[in-house]
Design a protein around this motif. Structure first.
Motif, PDB file in Angstrom:
ATOM      1  N   CYS A   3       0.860  -1.185   0.000  1.00  9.15           N
ATOM      2  CA  CYS A   3       0.000   0.000   0.000  1.00  9.15           C
ATOM      3  C   CYS A   3       0.890   1.226   0.000  1.00  9.15           C
ATOM      4  O   CYS A   3       1.689   1.424   0.920  1.00  9.15           O
ATOM      5  N   ARG A  24       2.259   4.558   8.937  1.00 11.44           N
ATOM      6  CA  ARG A  24       2.854   3.221   9.095  1.00 11.44           C
ATOM      7  C   ARG A  24       1.980   2.378  10.018  1.00 11.44           C
ATOM      8  O   ARG A  24       1.733   1.198   9.756  1.00 11.44           O
ATOM      9  N   GLY A  27      -1.033   1.002   8.297  1.00 15.47           N
ATOM     10  CA  GLY A  27      -0.793  -0.143   7.420  1.00 15.47           C
ATOM     11  C   GLY A  27      -0.179   0.161   6.074  1.00 15.47           C
ATOM     12  O   GLY A  27      -0.013  -0.749   5.252  1.00 15.47           O
ATOM     13  N   THR A  29       2.678   0.489   3.561  1.00 17.83           N
ATOM     14  CA  THR A  29       3.975  -0.188   3.533  1.00 17.83           C
ATOM     15  C   THR A  29       5.044   0.617   2.805  1.00 17.83           C
ATOM     16  O   THR A  29       6.237   0.418   3.047  1.00 17.83           O
ATOM     17  N   THR A 106      -6.896  -0.784  10.667  1.00 15.55           N
ATOM     18  CA  THR A 106      -5.818  -0.779   9.692  1.00 15.55           C
ATOM     19  C   THR A 106      -6.371  -0.997   8.283  1.00 15.55           C
ATOM     20  O   THR A 106      -7.528  -1.383   8.099  1.00 15.55           O
ATOM     21  N   PRO A 108      -5.744  -3.430   6.083  1.00  9.91           N
ATOM     22  CA  PRO A 108      -6.283  -4.772   5.830  1.00  9.91           C
ATOM     23  C   PRO A 108      -7.703  -4.944   6.360  1.00  9.91           C
ATOM     24  O   PRO A 108      -8.528  -5.612   5.719  1.00  9.91           O
ATOM     25  N   ARG A 274      -0.140   3.101  18.886  1.00 11.31           N
ATOM     26  CA  ARG A 274       0.541   2.490  17.744  1.00 11.31           C
ATOM     27  C   ARG A 274       1.346   3.523  16.963  1.00 11.31           C
ATOM     28  O   ARG A 274       2.439   3.238  16.468  1.00 11.31           O
TER      29      ARG A 274
END
Length: 354
Positions: A3, A24, A27, A29, A106, A108, A274
């Motif tokens: 992504c 980050r 999610g 990348t 996220t 996903p 996170r």
């Protein structure tokens, strides 16, 4: 799954590390970042992040084509291997933060919720300054928590979106708000969904850049947009000019159409831990820490410099005097929308008769 987030920046080094850490954690990348004409060391921060394997940095110092700075960057990006390898792409600005409300928050989880989507519209939720005058070196997402109502009826830019889309060849070029250059053999099969999970009509495949008024567009995902920051930061933004037309100084009109503070929205704080887990190792790098502090110092010094000039001093005074923006009720908004539609119809008729 890869992504990719694509970002263009100038003199925004004070905000870069939080933005990167947050996305980050969400999610993403891969990150492709274009910088141009930086005085605060933004380009040096990006160079260091590239050395650390965090991003790909390209200097976009001109000359620029007719589309301006951003489109020149995107035109270059379309040819790059990092773009060709991406499964999903989203173009962003440094004042935009993806805020996912489904699953573990996220990408996903969002894709699992919309498995048939070729494109997902991330509608802006505008966050105002909430009366904060001075810039603080603190996370934007933890500082500005007052926003526009979920249901907005005016102005149209309150419902603008950025598009997270599959990089499967259906669209061959990236754009500011939506992918461009659709493949005529594939675009009719593209399925677009909004941030509530509703499938969108055919116009979204090729035309639309804002969501429908008067309803929530945020059930699954929204794009937290912090276009103003503190008043002090807005003075620097005014001096920099518009993102697309950098020679146009911003004024109170831009401020009033974005300074909505009616509702509290703390939902992005669920990502704070996170985000901090990603941010801590970045700030632990001595060179990055030094460059970040230098960018913060430049920002404060630049404000002092601008306040010695009458146009910016006057603008700051107007910001202090301007109350938070009132969200228009449906009846007042419909009055304006009626005239907007009439003007568009007249314009279309004139083009047909020409």
């Amino acid at each position: 799954m890869r992504c990719l987030a694509v970002l263009t920046v100038r003199n925004e080094g004070a905000f870069l590390l939080e933005w990167l850490a947050h996305h980050r954690a969400v999610g993403f990348t891969d990150f492709l970042v274009f910088s141009n004409d930086c005085q605060d060391g933004t380009d040096a921060i990006l160079d260091r992040l590239e050395e650390m394997g965090q991003i790909t940095h390209i200097r976009n110092d001109g000359p620029y084509d007719q589309g301006g700075i951003q489109f020149t960057a995107y035109k270059a990006a379309d040819k790059m291997e990092i773009v060709k390898q991406a499964d999903w792409i989203l173009t962003l600005d440094v004042d935009e933060f993806v805020n996912i409300h489904v699953g573990d928050r996220t990408l996903p989880a969002l894709f699992d919720a919309l498995p048939e989507a070729h494109a997902i519209t991330l509608t802006w939720r505008l966050f105002g300054c909430a009366g904060q005058a001075r810039f603080k070196d603190e996370p934007v997402t933890q500082t500005f928590l007052r926003a526009a109502p979920v249901k907005m009826y005016w102005p149209w830019r309150s419902a603008m979106f950025k598009t997270l889309y599959r990089n499967d060849g259906t669209y061959r070029k990236m754009g500011v708000h939506r992918p461009r250059s659709p493949d005529p053999d594939r675009v009719e099969a593209a399925r677009w969904f909004d941030g509530e999970g509703r499938e969108l009509d055919a116009k979204f495949r090729t035309q639309r850049i804002f969501s429908n008024y008067g309803r929530s567009n945020y059930g699954l995902v929204q794009l937290n947009h912090y276009p103003l920051g503190a008043m002090e930061s807005y003075i620097l933004k005014a001096a920099r000019g518009r993102a697309v037309h950098s020679d146009h100084m911003l004024g109170v009109d831009y401020w009033v159409e974005r300074n909505f503070n009616q509702e509290e929205d703390r939902s992005i704080l669920d990502m704070s831990d996170r985000m901090q887990a990603e941010l801590t190792p970045l700030k632990a790098d001595p060179e990055l820490a030094r460059l970040h502090e230098a960018a913060v110092t430049w920002r404060r010094d630049k404000f002092e410099e601008l306040m010695m000039l009458e146009p910016y001093r006057a603008l700051f005074g107007r910001l202090l005097m301007t109350p938070p923006t009132r969200a228009l009720p449906m009846n007042e908004a419909r009055f304006l929308v009626r005239y907007a539609n009439l003007a568009r119809e007249m314009s279309a008729g004139g083009e047909e008769n020409a």
